[in-house]
Design a protein around this motif. Structure first.
Motif, PDB file in Angstrom:
ATOM      1  N   GLN A  86       0.661  -1.087  -0.454  1.00 42.20           N
ATOM      2  CA  GLN A  86       0.113  -0.397   0.187  1.00 42.20           C
ATOM      3  C   GLN A  86       0.985   1.736   0.163  1.00 42.20           C
ATOM      4  OE1 GLN A  86      -2.928   0.966   2.673  1.00 42.20           O
ATOM      5  NE2 GLN A  86      -4.405  -0.879   1.952  1.00 42.20           N
ATOM      6  N   ALA A  87       2.144   0.660   1.188  1.00 43.72           N
ATOM      7  CA  ALA A  87       2.900   2.210   1.137  1.00 43.72           C
ATOM      8  C   ALA A  87       3.229   2.471  -0.359  1.00 43.72           C
ATOM      9  CB  ALA A  87       3.828   1.786   1.913  1.00 43.72           C
ATOM     10  N   MET A  88       4.172   1.481  -1.339  1.00 42.88           N
ATOM     11  CA  MET A  88       4.359   1.072  -2.298  1.00 42.88           C
ATOM     12  C   MET A  88       3.865   1.955  -3.478  1.00 42.88           C
ATOM     13  SD  MET A  88       6.459  -1.663  -2.246  1.00 42.88           S
ATOM     14  CE  MET A  88       7.972  -2.476  -1.346  1.00 42.88           C
ATOM     15  N   LEU A  89       2.709   1.289  -3.716  1.00 48.91           N
ATOM     16  CA  LEU A  89       1.523   1.245  -4.096  1.00 48.91           C
ATOM     17  C   LEU A  89       1.142   4.070  -4.266  1.00 48.91           C
ATOM     18  CD1 LEU A  89      -0.237  -1.190  -5.056  1.00 48.91           C
ATOM     19  CD2 LEU A  89       0.444  -0.361  -6.884  1.00 48.91           C
ATOM     20  N   ALA A  90       1.329   3.723  -2.971  1.00 51.94           N
ATOM     21  CA  ALA A  90       0.423   5.229  -2.837  1.00 51.94           C
ATOM     22  C   ALA A  90       1.791   6.664  -3.613  1.00 51.94           C
ATOM     23  CB  ALA A  90       0.423   5.901  -1.740  1.00 51.94           C
ATOM     24  N   ALA A  91       2.683   5.778  -4.048  1.00 51.54           N
ATOM     25  CA  ALA A  91       3.469   6.506  -4.222  1.00 51.54           C
ATOM     26  C   ALA A  91       3.859   6.277  -6.161  1.00 51.54           C
ATOM     27  CB  ALA A  91       5.048   6.389  -4.012  1.00 51.54           C
ATOM     28  N   ALA A  92       2.700   5.644  -6.351  1.00 54.58           N
ATOM     29  CA  ALA A  92       2.461   5.906  -7.641  1.00 54.58           C
ATOM     30  C   ALA A  92       1.287   5.426  -8.067  1.00 54.58           C
ATOM     31  CB  ALA A  92       3.124   3.713  -7.896  1.00 54.58           C
ATOM     32  N   PRO A  93       1.255   6.549  -8.038  1.00 55.26           N
ATOM     33  CA  PRO A  93      -0.271   7.440  -8.602  1.00 55.26           C
ATOM     34  C   PRO A  93      -0.834   6.891 -10.009  1.00 55.26           C
ATOM     35  CG  PRO A  93       1.099   9.586  -8.900  1.00 55.26           C
ATOM     36  CD  PRO A  93       1.984   8.018  -8.453  1.00 55.26           C
ATOM     37  N   SER A  94       0.162   6.866 -11.555  1.00 50.12           N
ATOM     38  CA  SER A  94      -0.241   6.207 -12.887  1.00 50.12           C
ATOM     39  C   SER A  94      -0.688   4.372 -12.546  1.00 50.12           C
ATOM     40  CB  SER A  94       0.752   6.422 -13.626  1.00 50.12           C
ATOM     41  OG  SER A  94       1.712   5.761 -13.622  1.00 50.12           O
ATOM     42  N   ILE A  95       0.092   3.848 -11.858  1.00 51.68           N
ATOM     43  CA  ILE A  95      -0.389   2.282 -11.591  1.00 51.68           C
ATOM     44  C   ILE A  95      -1.662   2.348 -10.725  1.00 51.68           C
ATOM     45  CG2 ILE A  95      -0.173   0.282 -10.299  1.00 51.68           C
ATOM     46  CD1 ILE A  95       1.942   0.835 -13.097  1.00 51.68           C
ATOM     47  N   GLY A  96      -2.114   3.322  -9.755  1.00 48.91           N
ATOM     48  CA  GLY A  96      -3.058   3.303  -8.842  1.00 48.91           C
ATOM     49  C   GLY A  96      -4.586   3.696 -10.112  1.00 48.91           C
TER      50      GLY A  96
END
Ligand SMILES: N[C@@H](CCC(=O)N[C@@H](CS)C(=O)NCC(=O)O)C(=O)O
Length: 212
Positions: free
Chosen positions: A183-193
């Motif tokens: 979750q922490a890693m994905l929070a820093a990857a908005p295009s992947i979100g």
């Protein structure tokens, strides 16, 4: 043509990727349950289908196969419906590269070494191996940064349309996101979100990964 059979557990990421490909092609299939938690993939009956004791295994028209990426390519080529591989070599290599990244680096880091010890093991009464999770974090972060770079500003790994790579990445990322580390890693990857949100709207995803 007969209806294909997928042998595996509906919770398995690799089973999900194959079923997503079938759904995207509009191919009805039978899922024969092989319980992952009970390790039924290691029982004699399943080892006859998959000598490495993994899932999925696949049957169609009297032929049997295993290895999810190979099955997905077969599904794309053997059935009518929208093409799940783009047209040009440079677009196709991106799809193939992303699928290979999932198999070689993304799955081991995200699922074997983060999701399973962090979520699955405790749900079965065991204890997380913190050192295992800690050691996998840089590799999962690299997986995420590479799939972010490879997606770029496109809607899908296939470019304008969904591809086998999108269907291979999504189940792995859905489980990675179910961990605090992911979750922490994905929070820093908005295009992947944004890509995940786009993927989650697809009827294939809603059918195969309900609530993901
Ligand atoms: N190389 C195989 C890997 C399949 C795989 O690792 N499947 C997992 C479930 S997602 C599995 O069967 N795990 C059981 C085990 O390792 O015992 C493929 O691409 O199909």
């Amino acid at each position: 043509m007969s209806q294909p059979i997928v042998y595996g557990d509906a919770i398995s990421t690799y089973v999900r990727s194959v079923r997503l490909a079938l759904e995207e092609k509009g191919v009805a299939h039978t899922l024969v349950a092989v319980d992952l938690v009970k390790s039924q993939q290691l029982e004699k009956e399943h080892l006859a289908r998959h000598p490495w004791g993994k899932m999925p295994a696949f049957e169609h028209d009297g032929n049997s196969f295993y290895e999810a990426s190979a099955i997905m390519r077969y599904v794309d080529e053997a059935f009518p419906g929208p093409a799940l591989m783009p047209a040009t070599p440079v677009e196709r290599i991106r799809v193939n590269q992303v699928m290979s990244i999932v198999d070689s680096y993304g799955y081991p880091a995200s699922i074997t070494n983060i999701f399973i010890p962090r979520v699955l093991v405790p749900s079965l009464g065991g204890q997380t191996d913190e050192a295992q999770v800690e050691a996998a974090k840089p590799k999962a972060a690299l997986f995420l940064s590479e799939i972010t770079r490879l997606l770029g500003w496109d809607s899908y790994y296939g470019g304008a349309t969904v591809s086998l790579a999108d269907l291979h990445v999504l189940p792995v990322l859905a489980y990675l996101r179910a961990t605090p580390e992911g979750q922490a890693m994905l929070a820093a990857a908005p295009s992947i979100g944004a890509w995940m949100a786009r993927m989650n709207e697809r009827s294939s995803v809603q059918a195969v990964m309900p609530g993901a």
